[in-house]
Scaffold this active site. Sequence first.
Site, PDB file in Angstrom:
ATOM      1  N   ASP A   1      20.713 -77.743  89.175  1.00  0.00           N
ATOM      2  CA  ASP A   1      22.136 -77.432  89.333  1.00  0.00           C
ATOM      3  C   ASP A   1      22.993 -78.401  88.529  1.00  0.00           C
ATOM      4  O   ASP A   1      23.850 -78.006  87.730  1.00  0.00           O
ATOM      5  CB  ASP A   1      22.545 -77.561  90.805  1.00  0.00           C
ATOM      6  CG  ASP A   1      22.430 -76.271  91.591  1.00  0.00           C
ATOM      7  OD1 ASP A   1      22.670 -75.208  91.024  1.00  0.00           O
ATOM      8  OD2 ASP A   1      22.103 -76.352  92.778  1.00  0.00           O
TER       9      ASP A   1
ATOM     10  N   GLU B   1      30.590 -76.039  90.713  1.00  0.00           N
ATOM     11  CA  GLU B   1      30.233 -76.213  92.113  1.00  0.00           C
ATOM     12  C   GLU B   1      29.829 -77.641  92.424  1.00  0.00           C
ATOM     13  O   GLU B   1      30.070 -78.150  93.513  1.00  0.00           O
ATOM     14  CB  GLU B   1      29.085 -75.257  92.472  1.00  0.00           C
ATOM     15  CG  GLU B   1      28.628 -75.387  93.906  1.00  0.00           C
ATOM     16  CD  GLU B   1      27.500 -74.433  94.257  1.00  0.00           C
ATOM     17  OE1 GLU B   1      27.210 -74.311  95.460  1.00  0.00           O
ATOM     18  OE2 GLU B   1      26.922 -73.831  93.345  1.00  0.00           O
TER      19      GLU B   1
ATOM     20  N   ASP C   1      29.029 -71.744  88.008  1.00  0.00           N
ATOM     21  CA  ASP C   1      28.066 -71.882  89.111  1.00  0.00           C
ATOM     22  C   ASP C   1      26.702 -72.001  88.452  1.00  0.00           C
ATOM     23  O   ASP C   1      26.146 -71.016  87.965  1.00  0.00           O
ATOM     24  CB  ASP C   1      28.111 -70.684  90.060  1.00  0.00           C
ATOM     25  CG  ASP C   1      27.341 -70.948  91.345  1.00  0.00           C
ATOM     26  OD1 ASP C   1      26.524 -71.888  91.363  1.00  0.00           O
ATOM     27  OD2 ASP C   1      27.553 -70.231  92.335  1.00  0.00           O
TER      28      ASP C   1
ATOM     29  N   ILE D   1      23.548 -72.576  89.394  1.00  0.00           N
ATOM     30  CA  ILE D   1      22.522 -71.703  89.981  1.00  0.00           C
ATOM     31  C   ILE D   1      23.110 -71.119  91.252  1.00  0.00           C
ATOM     32  O   ILE D   1      23.103 -71.764  92.300  1.00  0.00           O
ATOM     33  CB  ILE D   1      21.203 -72.442  90.285  1.00  0.00           C
ATOM     34  CG1 ILE D   1      20.614 -73.076  89.023  1.00  0.00           C
ATOM     35  CG2 ILE D   1      20.188 -71.467  90.897  1.00  0.00           C
ATOM     36  CD1 ILE D   1      19.316 -73.835  89.265  1.00  0.00           C
ATOM     37  N   ASP D   2      23.648 -69.921  91.151  1.00  0.00           N
ATOM     38  CA  ASP D   2      24.143 -69.240  92.340  1.00  0.00           C
ATOM     39  C   ASP D   2      22.944 -68.780  93.159  1.00  0.00           C
ATOM     40  O   ASP D   2      21.917 -68.394  92.605  1.00  0.00           O
ATOM     41  CB  ASP D   2      25.000 -68.042  91.931  1.00  0.00           C
ATOM     42  CG  ASP D   2      25.671 -67.385  93.131  1.00  0.00           C
ATOM     43  OD1 ASP D   2      26.363 -68.093  93.878  1.00  0.00           O
ATOM     44  OD2 ASP D   2      25.487 -66.175  93.309  1.00  0.00           O
TER      45      ASP D   2
ATOM     46  N   THR E   1      21.362 -70.803  95.497  1.00  0.00           N
ATOM     47  CA  THR E   1      20.454 -71.949  95.387  1.00  0.00           C
ATOM     48  C   THR E   1      19.306 -71.870  96.393  1.00  0.00           C
ATOM     49  O   THR E   1      18.169 -72.230  96.066  1.00  0.00           O
ATOM     50  CB  THR E   1      21.239 -73.259  95.588  1.00  0.00           C
ATOM     51  OG1 THR E   1      22.350 -73.277  94.694  1.00  0.00           O
ATOM     52  CG2 THR E   1      20.365 -74.459  95.332  1.00  0.00           C
TER      53      THR E   1
ATOM     54  N   ASP F   1      31.751 -68.913  92.349  1.00  0.00           N
ATOM     55  CA  ASP F   1      30.895 -67.769  92.658  1.00  0.00           C
ATOM     56  C   ASP F   1      31.430 -66.482  92.048  1.00  0.00           C
ATOM     57  O   ASP F   1      30.670 -65.630  91.602  1.00  0.00           O
ATOM     58  CB  ASP F   1      30.803 -67.545  94.179  1.00  0.00           C
ATOM     59  CG  ASP F   1      30.129 -68.668  94.920  1.00  0.00           C
ATOM     60  OD1 ASP F   1      29.052 -69.108  94.477  1.00  0.00           O
ATOM     61  OD2 ASP F   1      30.679 -69.113  95.937  1.00  0.00           O
TER      62      ASP F   1
END
Length: 378
Positions: free
Chosen positions: A54, A79, A153, A155-156, A158, A299
């Site tokens: 991330d 994020e 984002d 890694i949406d 996660t 997001d």
Amino acid sequence: MAGLLKALVSASEKAADIARLCRHEEPLFQLLVAEKTGADKNRRFLQDFKTLADVLIQEVIKHDLGTEFPELQGHIGGEESNEFTNAQGETVAVRVCGTVGETAALLGSVLAPEQAAAELLAAAAHRDVVLGDAALDGVALSIPPGDLAIWIDPIDSTNEYIGGREDVVPVDGISPAGLCSALVLIGAYDRCSGCPVLGVINEPFFRRDPLTHRWQGRYHWGFAYQDTRLCSLSPPPPPRPPPRVVLSRAEGPGVRAALDPLCGGRLLFAAGAGYKMLCVILGLADAYVLSEGSTFAWDACAPHAILRALGGGTVALAEALRARRVGDTGPPPELLYNCPAEGMVGAERWANRGGLVAYVHPQHLEAVLDALVAVPGL
């Protein structure tokens, strides 16, 4: 401006490479997890994790876009904070340094004694991406990069990325959970209006190569500004009854009960806000409804821009219902991305409070709002 689209796509491809690299090193991956705490903790989950992937992906995107477009520096948000706690309890600020060796040394302070892994990640962070997409060269966009800001984002979804499940059976083309719902999201919005303008969604774990069994990805993009609508995807098919609505498993019984008759008793469920919005973009669902404030600007920005490019959008649910109840017949209010919530701290400053509805066809949005207007508490 066409250069910015290519830069966003290239950044998403590099990000996807890093996400796959971290999953490929499974013993290492278990060491790359740190629990979010305090103001950065997403209150919807008992445990919400921050991975080195991330943080590194976010910093790589910031570095690459800020280097190519200096006017974006200071206007790229995401994020994650860039601090990562290593096994010794030391806090390291992850960033992309001037050389591969310097970045490897920095990452090595997080991963020690896994220096080989640090070197692999550093090489991936500095690797040039060559896009084999000639169509991008012919795209002319009409807004200066200096008018935009970026939400990332890295890694949406996660939790699904960490879990890594590959055995989830799709329902009507939608995977209820699993690794395929882990996405890279990069969205650009107008600094003044807050309106989403340009979005890239990358699916790092789209499918495994049948020969090498390695993961292959794909990406989608959309641009919507003034009267211009451009998208990598074909226009959506005409509306069909009954509409297909995708929800979170955590969605409340009142919303489910209100939408169930509209959908002919067949609601769909999936993980990840970005993935559910992608399902609407791809025509697998007609609407994504969320009644809670558990999604954030990073997001929604990228998929919202693509939905706008396809003629749809993402509406602020609570505001839309309030307007409907007082007889306001104007267009429902769309989410905006430049205004932090007053009185909030950390991630909650950028929460989409009051929920959302993502859609392509306005008829489906109207049907969803009609079904929800009488639900208590919304």
